[in-house]
Design a protein around this motif. Structure first.
Motif, PDB file in Angstrom:
ATOM      1  N   GLU A  32     -38.655   7.526  23.905  1.00 54.54           N
ATOM      2  CA  GLU A  32     -39.697   6.493  24.241  1.00 54.54           C
ATOM      3  C   GLU A  32     -40.760   6.384  23.092  1.00 54.54           C
ATOM      4  O   GLU A  32     -41.033   7.017  22.280  1.00 54.54           O
ATOM      5  CB  GLU A  32     -40.342   7.105  25.300  1.00 54.54           C
ATOM      6  N   ARG A  37     -46.447  -6.531  22.180  1.00 49.29           N
ATOM      7  CA  ARG A  37     -45.838  -7.636  22.425  1.00 49.29           C
ATOM      8  C   ARG A  37     -46.565  -8.751  21.646  1.00 49.29           C
ATOM      9  O   ARG A  37     -47.666  -8.811  21.276  1.00 49.29           O
ATOM     10  CB  ARG A  37     -46.164  -7.993  24.102  1.00 49.29           C
ATOM     11  N   CYS A  71     -30.743  -7.507  23.088  1.00 47.74           N
ATOM     12  CA  CYS A  71     -31.956  -7.334  22.201  1.00 47.74           C
ATOM     13  C   CYS A  71     -31.952  -7.425  20.684  1.00 47.74           C
ATOM     14  O   CYS A  71     -31.164  -6.469  20.352  1.00 47.74           O
ATOM     15  CB  CYS A  71     -32.602  -6.025  22.747  1.00 47.74           C
ATOM     16  N   LEU A  96     -36.965  -7.487  18.863  1.00 42.66           N
ATOM     17  CA  LEU A  96     -37.632  -6.237  18.398  1.00 42.66           C
ATOM     18  C   LEU A  96     -37.835  -6.245  17.016  1.00 42.66           C
ATOM     19  O   LEU A  96     -36.641  -6.158  16.337  1.00 42.66           O
ATOM     20  CB  LEU A  96     -37.182  -5.000  19.039  1.00 42.66           C
ATOM     21  N   TYR A 131     -41.434  -8.168  20.728  1.00 42.55           N
ATOM     22  CA  TYR A 131     -41.996  -6.930  20.388  1.00 42.55           C
ATOM     23  C   TYR A 131     -41.872  -6.539  19.132  1.00 42.55           C
ATOM     24  O   TYR A 131     -41.024  -6.970  18.290  1.00 42.55           O
ATOM     25  CB  TYR A 131     -41.625  -5.823  21.245  1.00 42.55           C
ATOM     26  N   ILE A 173     -32.026  -0.831  25.538  1.00 48.91           N
ATOM     27  CA  ILE A 173     -33.510  -0.975  25.440  1.00 48.91           C
ATOM     28  C   ILE A 173     -34.050  -1.361  26.623  1.00 48.91           C
ATOM     29  O   ILE A 173     -33.561  -2.285  27.110  1.00 48.91           O
ATOM     30  CB  ILE A 173     -33.865  -2.026  24.309  1.00 48.91           C
ATOM     31  N   VAL A 175     -37.799  -1.750  29.030  1.00 47.87           N
ATOM     32  CA  VAL A 175     -39.346  -1.762  29.266  1.00 47.87           C
ATOM     33  C   VAL A 175     -39.367  -1.589  30.882  1.00 47.87           C
ATOM     34  O   VAL A 175     -38.937  -2.253  31.728  1.00 47.87           O
ATOM     35  CB  VAL A 175     -39.649  -3.217  28.977  1.00 47.87           C
ATOM     36  N   SER A 176     -39.752  -0.024  30.870  1.00 52.04           N
ATOM     37  CA  SER A 176     -39.896   0.404  32.400  1.00 52.04           C
ATOM     38  C   SER A 176     -41.073  -0.330  33.360  1.00 52.04           C
ATOM     39  O   SER A 176     -40.994  -0.278  34.398  1.00 52.04           O
ATOM     40  CB  SER A 176     -40.282   1.708  32.349  1.00 52.04           C
ATOM     41  N   GLN A 502     -46.548  -1.796  25.145  1.00 46.61           N
ATOM     42  CA  GLN A 502     -45.895  -1.368  26.367  1.00 46.61           C
ATOM     43  C   GLN A 502     -44.966  -0.183  25.946  1.00 46.61           C
ATOM     44  O   GLN A 502     -44.404  -0.204  24.724  1.00 46.61           O
ATOM     45  CB  GLN A 502     -44.580  -2.656  26.693  1.00 46.61           C
ATOM     46  N   ILE A 504     -41.482   1.550  25.714  1.00 48.26           N
ATOM     47  CA  ILE A 504     -40.270   1.189  25.683  1.00 48.26           C
ATOM     48  C   ILE A 504     -39.241   2.495  25.634  1.00 48.26           C
ATOM     49  O   ILE A 504     -39.616   3.239  25.008  1.00 48.26           O
ATOM     50  CB  ILE A 504     -39.917   0.068  24.684  1.00 48.26           C
TER      51      ILE A 504
END
Length: 553
Positions: A32, A37, A71, A96, A131, A173, A175-176, A502, A504
């Motif tokens: 993590e 963003r 991504c 990213l 991001y 990848i 984003v939770s 965020q 990730i």
């Protein structure tokens, strides 16, 4: 032959299992990290930045021919307008960008290229999430893996399939946070003002101003060292030095000095606009109502050997602004001959909804003003970049520009040229000089936190920073006021959006082809074992004969 086949199959499975176990880095199977963003805001009926935040996709290099629903992972050196647009055309899931923690090692040409592409990206709306994350060991490992995978695409089909089935690694990848993005329209702009009263009654006023917020691809990574930490540092040093001149009646010039630090400068100078409106339209008594000689705006002054005077209309002879420009050229030619100065005339386009420089806000209200900057082009990429940090600042040039401005102001206010004073007269020296330690300390303080507009009124550290600037004003100036401008929620000038940083999660997984290959190997092994059991007598005879033959030898 049969025993060799059985042994080979078992060995192959063992190698595959070891490869699978050995490839899992500590924490890489579920790592993590925090990513920031891209800007997202609406202003003047235009949408800027990325519209999305949710990402669930496999990481791929920007060198891959097909990026659909992937991504795209890039380093600063990879990022370009062409690749950015290519990812959007192919409907990539996200982008990213990996940013070095220390940007001073980035080559100048790479820095400029990234800034140009960053500026282009900020001018348009992006339907996909973008991001930026700070590089670390795990992210760099992931980048190298996807880069290597992309390079194998040029190999033969057999090698690509074999690597994909046996050794390739994929990175998922995620984003939770699945919460929807919410609009933020209650952003406030804070403008600080303070005065040094001049000698005499009804004397003219000189306004010196700079905006203190920053701008870049990601708000949480926008430190704005040159633009516009440099303008703030010079303004605060001018406050300190001229306070000493004004503290004695014998050295107090016949001018009021009004200093202001404005918010919202990176978004059409909204803080300046609201402050001017309050002073001219609502305040019963304001120095802006009186005789204003000119407004001096400080913007991007920490580099270069140029000092451009940006004006909306060329100054007429026998005006204070014309006289100031003449004094500026005298100071530069006599003491800093290698510095190039010049007048840059740009008319205000009333059709456009935005202004280029802060002085244009005053010009629209018929108050004479100009901006000093080492930049000639108001659309320069240097005015808004996440790479605009301390590595972009030359403290010697920042101090030099500050001295030029201070000497020019003093010569103008005391009318030294008409009094026959030498052109190379040095007024600010010793205790009245720009202090290297203070300049460095102020710049370090300003760049210790991101100063994006949407953070300044909500994050504790940023609120404290604005309070610190106010304390600087109160220490040296009189009639210090803090103006907080709140937007109309029904019709805000600008609307920001949340979820700017965020968590990730990066999962390290094997591709689907590996599962199929492993399943096939296991099925083959079980088939061979089953055949050996069903034909045990035959196998036993063969094994016994082989052992006897070997013993005889």
């Amino acid at each position: 032959m049969f025993l060799k086949l059985l042994s080979f199959t078992a060995l192959l499975l063992l190698v595959l299992v070891q490869n699978l176990q050995g490839s899992a880095l500590t924490a890489a199977s579920s790592y993590e990290f925090t990513a920031y963003r891209m800007q997202q805001f609406n202003m003047a009926q235009r949408k800027h930045g990325c519209r999305g935040a949710i990402v669930v996709a496999e990481a791929r290099s920007s060198d891959e021919p097909v990026l659909t629903r992937r991504c795209v992972v890039m380093k600063v050196s990879d990022f370009s307008t062409e690749k950015y647009l290519q990812a959007q055309r192919q409907n990539a899931a996200a982008i990213l960008i990996l940013l070095p923690k220390n940007t001073s090692g980035i080559p100048p040409e790479t820095t400029q290229s990234f800034m140009i592409s960053e500026r282009d990206a900020l001018l348009m709306e992006s339907p996909i999430p973008v991001y930026v994350a700070l590089e670390d060991e795990q992210l760099l490992y992931m980048y190298d893996e996807v880069k290597q995978t992309a390079s194998i695409r040029t190999s033969s089909i057999f090698i690509r399939v074999l690597r994909s089935m046996i050794t390739a690694t994929a990175f998922q990848i995620l984003v939770s946070n699945n919460a929807p993005i919410k609009a933020v329209s209650d952003t406030t702009f804070v403008t600080l003002e303070g005065v040094l009263p001049g000698a005499g009654d009804d004397v003219p006023t000189i306004v010196i101003t700079a905006h203190y917020d920053s701008y870049g691809l990601a708000p949480w990574l926008s430190y704005g060292a040159d633009s516009n930490g440099s303008g703030v540092v010079i303004l605060l040093e001018l406050v300190r030095l001229f306070q000493k001149l004004y503290s004695s009646s014998s050295t107090r010039p016949p001018f009021h000095l009004l200093f202001s630090l404005t918010g919202g400068g990176k978004h059409n100078f909204l803080g300046t606009k609201r402050w001017i409106e309050e002073n001219l339209d609502h305040a019963e008594s304001s120095l802006l109502h009186d005789n204003v000689a000119f407004v001096l705006c400080l913007d991007t002054l920490a580099n270069g050997d140029e000092l451009h005077v940006h004006v909306s209309r060329p100054p007429k002879a026998d005006t204070p602004l014309y006289s100031f420009v003449q004094q500026l050229q005298e100071v530069v030619s006599s003491r800093f001959s290698w510095v190039k100065t010049g007048l840059v005339h740009k008319k205000i386009n009333l059709v456009e909804s935005t202004v280029a420089w802060e002085h244009e806000r005053y010009s629209l209200r018929r108050i004479p003003g100009f901006t000093l900057s080492h930049l000639e082009d108001p659309k320069s990429e240097l005015r808004g970049s996440i790479l605009d940090d301390l590595s972009q600042v030359d403290l010697r040039k920042l101090k030099r520009n500050g001295i030029i401005i201070a000497e020019t102001l003093a010569r103008f206010m005391f009318n030294l040229s008409d009094k026959g004073s030498p052109k190379d007269l040095q007024l600010f020296k010793g205790q009245m000089d720009f202090h290297d330690s203070r300049v460095s300390s102020l710049m370090s303080t300003l760049t210790s936190l991101p100063r994006a507009t949407q953070l300044l009124d909500k994050e504790p550290g940023q609120v404290t920073l604005v309070n610190t600037l106010e304390q600087e004003f109160r220490h040296y100036l009189q009639q210090v006021h803090r103006h907080t401008f709140r937007q109309d929620k029904r019709d805000p000038d600008i609307t920001f959006f949340d979820q700017m940083n965020q968590p990730i999660v990066m999962y390290r997984v094997k591709p689907a082809a590996f599962d199929l290959f492993l399943g096939g190997c296991i099925a083959a092994y079980l088939g061979i074992v089953y055949y050996a059991i069903e034909n045990f007598g035959f196998v036993y005879t063969k094994v016994k004969a082989a052992v006897k033959t070997k013993a005889c030898k």
